[in-house]
Motif scaffolding. Structure first.
Motif, PDB file in Angstrom:
ATOM      1  N   VAL A  16     -57.920  30.713  85.412  1.00 14.36           N
ATOM      2  CA  VAL A  16     -58.284  32.111  85.696  1.00 14.36           C
ATOM      3  C   VAL A  16     -59.716  32.175  86.212  1.00 14.36           C
ATOM      4  CG1 VAL A  16     -58.614  34.417  84.694  1.00 14.36           C
ATOM      5  CG2 VAL A  16     -56.646  33.029  84.012  1.00 14.36           C
ATOM      6  N   ARG A  17     -60.625  31.485  85.532  1.00 14.55           N
ATOM      7  CA  ARG A  17     -62.045  31.522  85.955  1.00 14.55           C
ATOM      8  C   ARG A  17     -62.212  30.917  87.354  1.00 14.55           C
ATOM      9  NH1 ARG A  17     -62.938  30.390  80.424  1.00 14.55           N
ATOM     10  NH2 ARG A  17     -63.868  32.197  79.395  1.00 14.55           N
ATOM     11  N   SER A  20     -60.105  33.265  90.145  1.00 14.76           N
ATOM     12  CA  SER A  20     -60.255  34.730  90.189  1.00 14.76           C
ATOM     13  C   SER A  20     -60.873  35.184  91.502  1.00 14.76           C
ATOM     14  CB  SER A  20     -61.137  35.208  89.040  1.00 14.76           C
ATOM     15  OG  SER A  20     -60.372  35.305  87.890  1.00 14.76           O
ATOM     16  N   ALA A  21     -61.948  34.514  91.908  1.00 20.63           N
ATOM     17  CA  ALA A  21     -62.661  34.916  93.128  1.00 20.63           C
ATOM     18  C   ALA A  21     -61.758  34.780  94.350  1.00 20.63           C
ATOM     19  CB  ALA A  21     -63.918  34.074  93.291  1.00 20.63           C
ATOM     20  N   TYR A  24     -59.199  37.435  94.257  1.00 18.03           N
ATOM     21  CA  TYR A  24     -59.836  38.737  94.485  1.00 18.03           C
ATOM     22  C   TYR A  24     -60.144  38.928  95.978  1.00 18.03           C
ATOM     23  CZ  TYR A  24     -62.999  42.693  93.810  1.00 18.03           C
ATOM     24  OH  TYR A  24     -63.593  43.922  93.873  1.00 18.03           O
ATOM     25  N   HIS A  25     -60.621  37.854  96.600  1.00 20.53           N
ATOM     26  CA  HIS A  25     -60.879  37.891  98.050  1.00 20.53           C
ATOM     27  C   HIS A  25     -59.625  38.279  98.817  1.00 20.53           C
ATOM     28  CE1 HIS A  25     -64.568  35.005  98.130  1.00 20.53           C
ATOM     29  NE2 HIS A  25     -64.920  36.267  98.023  1.00 20.53           N
ATOM     30  N   GLN A  34     -60.650  48.207  95.616  1.00 18.78           N
ATOM     31  CA  GLN A  34     -60.998  47.382  94.461  1.00 18.78           C
ATOM     32  C   GLN A  34     -59.966  47.457  93.331  1.00 18.78           C
ATOM     33  OE1 GLN A  34     -64.924  48.262  93.065  1.00 18.78           O
ATOM     34  NE2 GLN A  34     -65.000  46.477  91.718  1.00 18.78           N
ATOM     35  N   GLN A  38     -57.818  44.342  91.910  1.00 21.52           N
ATOM     36  CA  GLN A  38     -57.884  43.859  90.524  1.00 21.52           C
ATOM     37  C   GLN A  38     -56.481  43.777  89.905  1.00 21.52           C
ATOM     38  OE1 GLN A  38     -60.731  46.544  88.692  1.00 21.52           O
ATOM     39  NE2 GLN A  38     -62.458  45.245  89.276  1.00 21.52           N
ATOM     40  N   VAL A  41     -54.800  40.664  91.168  1.00 26.28           N
ATOM     41  CA  VAL A  41     -55.318  39.443  90.518  1.00 26.28           C
ATOM     42  C   VAL A  41     -54.688  39.274  89.128  1.00 26.28           C
ATOM     43  CG1 VAL A  41     -57.392  38.340  89.573  1.00 26.28           C
ATOM     44  CG2 VAL A  41     -57.501  39.519  91.781  1.00 26.28           C
ATOM     45  N   GLN A  42     -54.705  40.353  88.348  1.00 25.63           N
ATOM     46  CA  GLN A  42     -54.170  40.244  86.979  1.00 25.63           C
ATOM     47  C   GLN A  42     -52.659  39.986  86.985  1.00 25.63           C
ATOM     48  OE1 GLN A  42     -55.696  43.719  84.892  1.00 25.63           O
ATOM     49  NE2 GLN A  42     -57.526  42.554  84.317  1.00 25.63           N
ATOM     50  N   PHE A  45     -51.944  36.308  87.716  1.00 24.13           N
ATOM     51  CA  PHE A  45     -52.139  35.407  86.571  1.00 24.13           C
ATOM     52  C   PHE A  45     -51.066  35.617  85.491  1.00 24.13           C
ATOM     53  CE2 PHE A  45     -56.691  35.133  88.084  1.00 24.13           C
ATOM     54  CZ  PHE A  45     -56.591  33.812  88.480  1.00 24.13           C
ATOM     55  N   LEU A  46     -50.649  36.866  85.327  1.00 21.94           N
ATOM     56  CA  LEU A  46     -49.573  37.126  84.345  1.00 21.94           C
ATOM     57  C   LEU A  46     -48.288  36.418  84.765  1.00 21.94           C
ATOM     58  CD1 LEU A  46     -50.040  40.914  83.494  1.00 21.94           C
ATOM     59  CD2 LEU A  46     -50.274  38.997  81.930  1.00 21.94           C
TER      60      LEU A  46
ATOM     61  N   GLN B  19     -67.407  39.344  95.328  1.00 24.33           N
ATOM     62  CA  GLN B  19     -66.964  38.662  94.114  1.00 24.33           C
ATOM     63  C   GLN B  19     -66.458  39.703  93.120  1.00 24.33           C
ATOM     64  OE1 GLN B  19     -66.870  35.386  93.468  1.00 24.33           O
ATOM     65  NE2 GLN B  19     -67.802  34.742  95.402  1.00 24.33           N
ATOM     66  N   PRO B  20     -65.449  39.324  92.348  1.00 23.94           N
ATOM     67  CA  PRO B  20     -65.036  40.245  91.283  1.00 23.94           C
ATOM     68  C   PRO B  20     -66.161  40.307  90.255  1.00 23.94           C
ATOM     69  CG  PRO B  20     -63.924  38.137  91.053  1.00 23.94           C
ATOM     70  CD  PRO B  20     -64.710  38.064  92.318  1.00 23.94           C
ATOM     71  N   PHE B  24     -64.817  41.979  84.773  1.00 29.76           N
ATOM     72  CA  PHE B  24     -63.393  41.961  85.138  1.00 29.76           C
ATOM     73  C   PHE B  24     -62.801  40.567  84.905  1.00 29.76           C
ATOM     74  CE2 PHE B  24     -60.360  40.792  88.540  1.00 29.76           C
ATOM     75  CZ  PHE B  24     -59.284  41.564  88.122  1.00 29.76           C
ATOM     76  N   VAL B  25     -63.552  39.539  85.312  1.00 25.51           N
ATOM     77  CA  VAL B  25     -63.049  38.161  85.144  1.00 25.51           C
ATOM     78  C   VAL B  25     -62.880  37.856  83.659  1.00 25.51           C
ATOM     79  CG1 VAL B  25     -63.529  35.708  85.557  1.00 25.51           C
ATOM     80  CG2 VAL B  25     -64.080  37.390  87.311  1.00 25.51           C
ATOM     81  N   MET B  31     -57.176  38.757  78.572  1.00 26.69           N
ATOM     82  CA  MET B  31     -55.801  39.257  78.674  1.00 26.69           C
ATOM     83  C   MET B  31     -54.799  38.102  78.836  1.00 26.69           C
ATOM     84  SD  MET B  31     -54.186  41.688  81.595  1.00 26.69           S
ATOM     85  CE  MET B  31     -53.989  40.359  82.725  1.00 26.69           C
ATOM     86  N   ILE B  32     -55.169  37.154  79.678  1.00 24.27           N
ATOM     87  CA  ILE B  32     -54.278  36.022  79.940  1.00 24.27           C
ATOM     88  C   ILE B  32     -54.187  35.129  78.701  1.00 24.27           C
ATOM     89  CG2 ILE B  32     -54.034  33.905  81.355  1.00 24.27           C
ATOM     90  CD1 ILE B  32     -53.301  36.624  82.774  1.00 24.27           C
TER      91      ILE B  32
END
Lengths: 168, 207
Positions: A16-17, A20-21, A24-25, A34, A38, A41-42, A45-46, B19-20, B24-25, B31-32
Motif C-alpha cells: 500500500v505504501r 499508493s502514489a 493516485y497518479h 481528488q 482516493q 486507490v482504496q 487495494f481492497l 502526491q496523495p 490518506f496513505v 483500512m487495508i
C-alpha cells in the motif's frame, strides 16, 4: 497479511505504501478529481486483499504493478459510469493541483486536457516508463492502438501549445 | 519549436509533485490492515448463481411450453381420431347389411371402444340407462346393483354382431333396467345378450 510476489513474501501494508502514489497518479489522471481518485486507490487495494485471501499470487513485481494499474483504470471506469458521479469538478480541481506545482511549463495541465485514453497512455509511457505492449495489457487494448494514442496525443499537445503561443 | 523532450521531462516533474497526502496513505494502510486481519472473505458466487438461475428459468420455460404443446397436440389428435371413428361409424350404418371391408373396420373400431351404440341405438340406450342414476338397475330378484356392478355390466356390453336366432344356452343372468319404461337384459353363459324391450326381443353376440 503477506502477499506472494515471485519468491518473496511481501507485507500488504508495504505494498500500500509503495504503490499508493502510483495508483493516485493514474486515478487522478483518469478521474480528474481528488475524492474519486482516493476512492479508486482504496478500492484497488481492497480488491487486492480480497484476491490475496482467495489465494492469488503474482509472478513478480511487474505483474503486481500491471495488475494494480489495470484494476485502478477499470475501477475508474465504473465510477465514471455511475450517473451521479458525472460532475464537473474535475478540471478545476486538477488545475488547482497544477497551480500548486508552480510549474512554468503547465505540461501536466496540457496533458490533462487530452481525451482520457490519450492521457493514460502518455502517463504510463512517459512517467511509468512502460512499453506499448505493457500499456496495451493494462488498458486492455492492442499495442498499435496504444501507439496511436501516443502519436495523436503528442500531435494534440503540440496543436494546443501552438494555439496558446507557447511554440512558434 | 516545440521541444517534445523538455515537455515530457516537465510533465514527469509536475506529475511527481502530485502526491496523495500522507494522512490518506496512512488511513488507507490502516483500512487495508484491518481488512486483511478479517477472516477469509467467502465471496458468494453471485455471477455463477445468476447464470444457473437463468439457465434453469429457460429450461423451465421450454419444459412448460413443451408440455403445453404436447397436451394441445394430444387433444387435437384425440378429437380428430374421434371424428374419424364417428364418420366411419356413420358410413358403416349407411352401408348396413353390406359386408364391405370398410364397414367391418368401422364395426371393429366401434366395438373396441365400446361404441357399438353409434351403430346400434338399442345398446346406446341401454348404456345411457345404466349411466343414469335415476334408472334402477337390478338383478332378476329385484336387488339393485351398486356402482361397481353397474360399471361391470356396462363394460360387458361389447357387442360383436346382431343375430336373428335365439341361441341355445345353459344358464343366463338377468338384469332389469327400470326408468320411464323397463328393459330386461339376459346375458347367457355362452355370451349372448338378449334384450327385451316392450315385448320386442333383440339378440346380440357379445365379444
Amino acid at each position: 497479511m503477506t502477499l506472494k510476489c515471485g519468491e518473496q513474501e511481501v507485507l500488504i501494508e508495504d505494498i500500500v505504501r509503495k504503490y499508493s502514489a502510483m495508483l493516485y497518479h493514474v486515478a487522478m489522471i483518469r478521474m480528474q478529481n481528488q475524492s474519486d481518485a482516493q476512492e479508486v486507490v482504496q478500492d484497488t487495494f481492497l480488491k487486492l486483499v480480497s484476491k490475496v485471501k482467495s489465494g492469488m499470487s503474482f509472478a513478480d513485481e511487474e505483474h503486481l504493478k500491471a495488475w494494480l494499474l489495470t484494476v485502478a483504470i477499470n475501477r475508474g471506469k465504473s465510477i465514471v459510469m455511475l450517473a451521479w458521479n458525472r460532475k464537473t469538478e474535475g478540471l478545476d480541481s486538477i488545475r488547482q493541483v497544477a497551480d500548486d506545482t508552480k510549474s512554468e511549463s503547465y505540461a501536466f495541465e496540457y496533458v490533462q486536457k487530452l481525451p482520457k485514453n490519450y492521457r493514460i497512455a502518455i502517463y504510463l509511457f512517459y512517467y511509468e516508463e512502460m512499453t506499448t505492449e505493457q500499456i496495451a495489457v493494462t488498458m486492455k487494448t492492442k499495442p498499435a492502438t496504444v501507439r496511436s494514442y501516443l502519436h495523436r496525443g503528442r500531435e494534440k499537445l503540440k496543436q494546443m501549445m501552438e494555439a496558446d503561443g507557447y511554440v512558434g | 519549436m516545440w521541444d517534445e523532450k523538455k515537455f515530457f521531462e516537465d510533465y514527469r516533474k509536475e506529475a511527481d509533485k502530485i502526491q496523495p497526502d500522507k494522512k490518506f496513505v496512512e488511513d488507507t494502510v490502516k483500512m487495508i490492515s484491518k481488512e486483511s486481519s478479517k477472516g477469509t472473505i467467502v465471496t458468494f458466487p453471485y455471477r455463477f448463481v445468476a447464470i444457473v438461475a437463468s439457465v434453469m428459468l429457460v429450461v423451465a420455460c421450454i419444459g412448460i411450453w413443451a408440455v403445453h404443446n404436447n397436451i394441445k397436440k394430444n387433444d387435437e389428435s384425440k378429437v380428430a381420431h374421434e371424428q374419424e371413428i364417428f364418420t366411419k361409424g356413420l358410413n358403416a350404418a349407411a352401408n348396413n347389411g353390406t359386408d364391405t371391408e370398410d364397414s367391418n373396420t368401422a364395426d371393429d373400431e366401434n366395438a373396441s371402444v365400446g361404441q357399438m351404440a353409434v351403430t346400434d341405438s338399442t345398446i346406446a340406450e341401454i348404456v345411457q340407462m345404466i349411466d343414469d342414476s335415476e334408472v334402477i338397475v337390478s338383478d332378476e330378484e329385484g336387488n339393485p346393483l351398486d356402482d361397481d356392478q353397474r360399471a361391470e355390466l356396462k363394460s360387458s356390453l361389447i357387442v360383436e354382431e346382431k343375430v336373428s336366432d335365439m341361441p341355445e344356452y345353459g344358464s343366463k343372468t338377468t338384469y332389469k333396467l327400470i326408468g320411464d319404461y323397463m328393459i330386461t337384459l339376459h346375458i347367457t353363459d355362452d355370451n349372448y345378450l338378449v334384450v327385451d324391450k316392450e315385448s320386442e326381443q333383440t339378440i346380440y353376440r357379445l365379444k
